[in-house]
Motif scaffolding. Structure first.
Motif, PDB file in Angstrom:
ATOM      1  N   ARG A 108       0.851  -1.190   0.000  1.00 26.96           N
ATOM      2  CA  ARG A 108       0.000   0.000   0.000  1.00 26.96           C
ATOM      3  C   ARG A 108       0.890   1.245   0.000  1.00 26.96           C
ATOM      4  O   ARG A 108       1.412   1.657   1.032  1.00 26.96           O
ATOM      5  CB  ARG A 108      -0.941  -0.016   1.202  1.00 26.96           C
ATOM      6  N   ILE A 109       1.062   1.807  -1.180  1.00 22.65           N
ATOM      7  CA  ILE A 109       1.915   2.974  -1.391  1.00 22.65           C
ATOM      8  C   ILE A 109       1.180   3.912  -2.331  1.00 22.65           C
ATOM      9  O   ILE A 109       0.531   3.467  -3.280  1.00 22.65           O
ATOM     10  CB  ILE A 109       3.270   2.559  -2.019  1.00 22.65           C
ATOM     11  N   THR A 110       1.292   5.208  -2.084  1.00 26.20           N
ATOM     12  CA  THR A 110       0.700   6.195  -2.976  1.00 26.20           C
ATOM     13  C   THR A 110       1.782   7.139  -3.476  1.00 26.20           C
ATOM     14  O   THR A 110       2.494   7.764  -2.674  1.00 26.20           O
ATOM     15  CB  THR A 110      -0.399   7.010  -2.262  1.00 26.20           C
ATOM     16  N   MET A 111       1.909   7.244  -4.785  1.00 26.19           N
ATOM     17  CA  MET A 111       2.855   8.179  -5.394  1.00 26.19           C
ATOM     18  C   MET A 111       2.143   9.514  -5.609  1.00 26.19           C
ATOM     19  O   MET A 111       1.037   9.555  -6.133  1.00 26.19           O
ATOM     20  CB  MET A 111       3.360   7.625  -6.730  1.00 26.19           C
ATOM     21  N   ASN A 235      -4.065  13.023   6.703  1.00 29.37           N
ATOM     22  CA  ASN A 235      -3.339  14.290   6.850  1.00 29.37           C
ATOM     23  C   ASN A 235      -3.163  15.009   5.518  1.00 29.37           C
ATOM     24  O   ASN A 235      -2.037  15.216   5.060  1.00 29.37           O
ATOM     25  CB  ASN A 235      -1.964  14.021   7.480  1.00 29.37           C
ATOM     26  N   PRO A 236      -4.238  15.425   4.885  1.00 30.92           N
ATOM     27  CA  PRO A 236      -4.095  16.067   3.570  1.00 30.92           C
ATOM     28  C   PRO A 236      -3.352  17.398   3.624  1.00 30.92           C
ATOM     29  O   PRO A 236      -2.592  17.723   2.693  1.00 30.92           O
ATOM     30  CB  PRO A 236      -5.536  16.254   3.103  1.00 30.92           C
ATOM     31  N   VAL A 237      -3.555  18.193   4.683  1.00 36.21           N
ATOM     32  CA  VAL A 237      -2.838  19.465   4.784  1.00 36.21           C
ATOM     33  C   VAL A 237      -1.347  19.204   4.969  1.00 36.21           C
ATOM     34  O   VAL A 237      -0.499  19.823   4.316  1.00 36.21           O
ATOM     35  CB  VAL A 237      -3.389  20.333   5.937  1.00 36.21           C
ATOM     36  N   ALA A 238      -1.015  18.272   5.854  1.00 37.15           N
ATOM     37  CA  ALA A 238       0.392  17.928   6.078  1.00 37.15           C
ATOM     38  C   ALA A 238       1.027  17.382   4.807  1.00 37.15           C
ATOM     39  O   ALA A 238       2.177  17.692   4.479  1.00 37.15           O
ATOM     40  CB  ALA A 238       0.508  16.911   7.212  1.00 37.15           C
ATOM     41  N   ARG A 325      -3.387  15.261  -6.907  1.00 35.91           N
ATOM     42  CA  ARG A 325      -4.119  16.504  -6.595  1.00 35.91           C
ATOM     43  C   ARG A 325      -3.219  17.534  -5.927  1.00 35.91           C
ATOM     44  O   ARG A 325      -3.317  18.729  -6.211  1.00 35.91           O
ATOM     45  CB  ARG A 325      -5.338  16.212  -5.720  1.00 35.91           C
ATOM     46  N   PHE A 326      -2.320  17.099  -5.052  1.00 37.46           N
ATOM     47  CA  PHE A 326      -1.422  18.042  -4.384  1.00 37.46           C
ATOM     48  C   PHE A 326      -0.431  18.637  -5.374  1.00 37.46           C
ATOM     49  O   PHE A 326      -0.127  19.830  -5.330  1.00 37.46           O
ATOM     50  CB  PHE A 326      -0.679  17.342  -3.231  1.00 37.46           C
ATOM     51  N   LEU A 327       0.072  17.799  -6.275  1.00 32.74           N
ATOM     52  CA  LEU A 327       1.017  18.273  -7.285  1.00 32.74           C
ATOM     53  C   LEU A 327       0.356  19.288  -8.206  1.00 32.74           C
ATOM     54  O   LEU A 327       0.969  20.304  -8.550  1.00 32.74           O
ATOM     55  CB  LEU A 327       1.551  17.086  -8.088  1.00 32.74           C
ATOM     56  N   ARG A 328      -0.870  19.033  -8.606  1.00 30.42           N
ATOM     57  CA  ARG A 328      -1.559  19.972  -9.491  1.00 30.42           C
ATOM     58  C   ARG A 328      -1.705  21.343  -8.826  1.00 30.42           C
ATOM     59  O   ARG A 328      -1.479  22.384  -9.460  1.00 30.42           O
ATOM     60  CB  ARG A 328      -2.939  19.422  -9.879  1.00 30.42           C
ATOM     61  N   GLU A 333       0.814  26.970  -7.854  1.00 30.10           N
ATOM     62  CA  GLU A 333       1.306  27.879  -6.797  1.00 30.10           C
ATOM     63  C   GLU A 333       2.775  28.204  -6.962  1.00 30.10           C
ATOM     64  O   GLU A 333       3.199  29.349  -6.736  1.00 30.10           O
ATOM     65  CB  GLU A 333       1.071  27.220  -5.440  1.00 30.10           C
ATOM     66  N   LEU A 334       3.569  27.227  -7.357  1.00 32.81           N
ATOM     67  CA  LEU A 334       5.025  27.409  -7.428  1.00 32.81           C
ATOM     68  C   LEU A 334       5.520  27.586  -8.856  1.00 32.81           C
ATOM     69  O   LEU A 334       6.678  27.269  -9.149  1.00 32.81           O
ATOM     70  CB  LEU A 334       5.731  26.174  -6.803  1.00 32.81           C
ATOM     71  N   LYS A 335       4.674  28.072  -9.715  1.00 31.34           N
ATOM     72  CA  LYS A 335       5.115  28.246 -11.104  1.00 31.34           C
ATOM     73  C   LYS A 335       6.325  29.146 -11.155  1.00 31.34           C
ATOM     74  O   LYS A 335       6.357  30.201 -10.536  1.00 31.34           O
ATOM     75  CB  LYS A 335       3.972  28.780 -11.970  1.00 31.34           C
ATOM     76  N   GLY A 336       7.358  28.703 -11.908  1.00 28.61           N
ATOM     77  CA  GLY A 336       8.610  29.435 -11.931  1.00 28.61           C
ATOM     78  C   GLY A 336       8.723  30.306 -13.154  1.00 28.61           C
ATOM     79  O   GLY A 336       7.972  30.180 -14.091  1.00 28.61           O
TER      80      GLY A 336
END
Length: 336
Positions: A108-111, A235-238, A325-328, A333-336
């Motif tokens: 059970r791993i999530t990438m 822990n979605p915020v974390a 979802r976090f990466l999206r 947010e961090l667009k360079g």
């Protein structure tokens, strides 16, 4: 000797400067979020220097609200995947293929993101010029669960070799494959930083494949950020804050390799500054915004199926063991 206090102050100043100029994103980006559900985060300390963003993220994680940042020692093979699945660690940067093998076996791993491209290099004697030349040759690996075994097997299968029959594998419980190669006892060996840097410094062997620059390997993520699915669900915020810190640290590897290499040595993640700096300058840490982690899963899953190492198809793995979802959110947010 490096002045630890002075370098730490310089590094923290670099963090502030980079945040202010947008190199690592907005420094106030987490100010409007809820605090993390937990203030403890557990990561992995592994032999390879290429996961430098995980080591450079300590202060960034603290800035995200994690007051207790822990690093558990692990190797770079399947045991690291098992540690994530068991919940012994919360997250780790880990090589794509071993993650897929563990997931296929039921772990059970999530990438949640692809972080950096390339780092492994295949060294060989002069009589080996291509991957196909490995047929009938001796190749050293730590063990049959090691990431090196997995990557060499996928490369061999990609050019039509049967890694189980066409390669003579050599393992040793006491001598590292790098030293077996240096002593002329094997024909080839695959290394992760700092091993390639050491061999080049010693003028031993030549590079057949450098995954940082050689296609198709340079077109896909080498390391993904993977986490325990129970931690991510609870822990979605974390989770978002962890990924933000890792991605900012990845940008820092590009914008300040000198300071990052110094910190890796000071904090015990590297023993030699020169090898750490070479790694940071050679590994493409600037691709995480450009590449699609699903492409990496598809590519390596197909290669592993060719090698007979997994049964699941890429779509099943993406559906059941990936959460972007976090990466999206952070790419925006961090667009360079």
């Amino acid at each position: 000797m490096m002045p630890t206090i002075q370098n730490r102050r310089r590094f923290l100043a670099t963090l502030s400067s980079a945040a202010a100029t947008g190199l690592i994103g907005c420094s106030n980006s987490s100010a409007h979020e809820a605090p993390p559900e937990t203030t403890t985060i557990r990561l992995v300390k592994a032999p390879s220097l290429c996961i430098a963003p995980q080591y450079a993220a300590t202060e960034l994680l603290q800035a995200e609200g994690f007051t207790d940042v822990r690093y558990a020692i692990s190797d770079s093979g399947l045991n690291q995947s098992k540690a994530i699945a068991r919940g012994d660690v919360d997250f780790s940067l880990h090589f794509s293929s071993p993650l897929l093998i563990a997931i296929d076996a039921g772990a059970r791993i999530t990438m949640i993101a692809g972080v950096h491209v390339g780092c492994f290099e295949l060294f060989a004697t002069e009589r080996i010029r291509t991957i196909a030349d490995l047929k009938g040759k001796t190749v050293g690996v730590q063990d049959f669960g090691a990431a090196t075994y997995v990557f060499i097997s996928t490369m061999a299968a990609h050019v039509g070799l049967d890694p189980h029959k066409d390669i003579n594998w050599v393992t040793s419980p006491t001598v590292a494959p790098k030293e077996l190669f240096a002593d002329g006892k094997i024909d080839a060996f695959l290394g992760f930083p700092p091993e390639p840097q050491e061999l080049r410094a010693r003028h031993i062997g030549h590079v057949v494949v450098n995954s940082s620059v050689d296609r198709p390997w340079s077109q896909y993520f080498c390391c993904m950020l993977a986490g325990n699915p129970d931690f991510i669900r609870k822990n979605p915020v974390a989770t978002k804050r962890v990924l933000r810190a890792i991605l900012k640290a990845t940008d820092l590897c590009v914008s300040d390799p000198v300071g990052t290499a110094r910190r890796m040595v000071e904090d015990g993640f590297a023993t030699r500054y020169d090898y750490a700096l070479q790694t940071l300058k050679e590994v493409p840490y600037n691709k995480w915004r450009e590449y699609d982690p699903e492409d990496t899963i598809r590519f390596y899953a197909l290669r592993l199926r060719e090698a007979g190492m997994i049964k699941a198809n890429p779509g099943k793995i993406i559906a059941e063991a990936a959460d972007w979802r976090f990466l999206r959110e952070l790419k925006h947010e961090l667009k360079g």
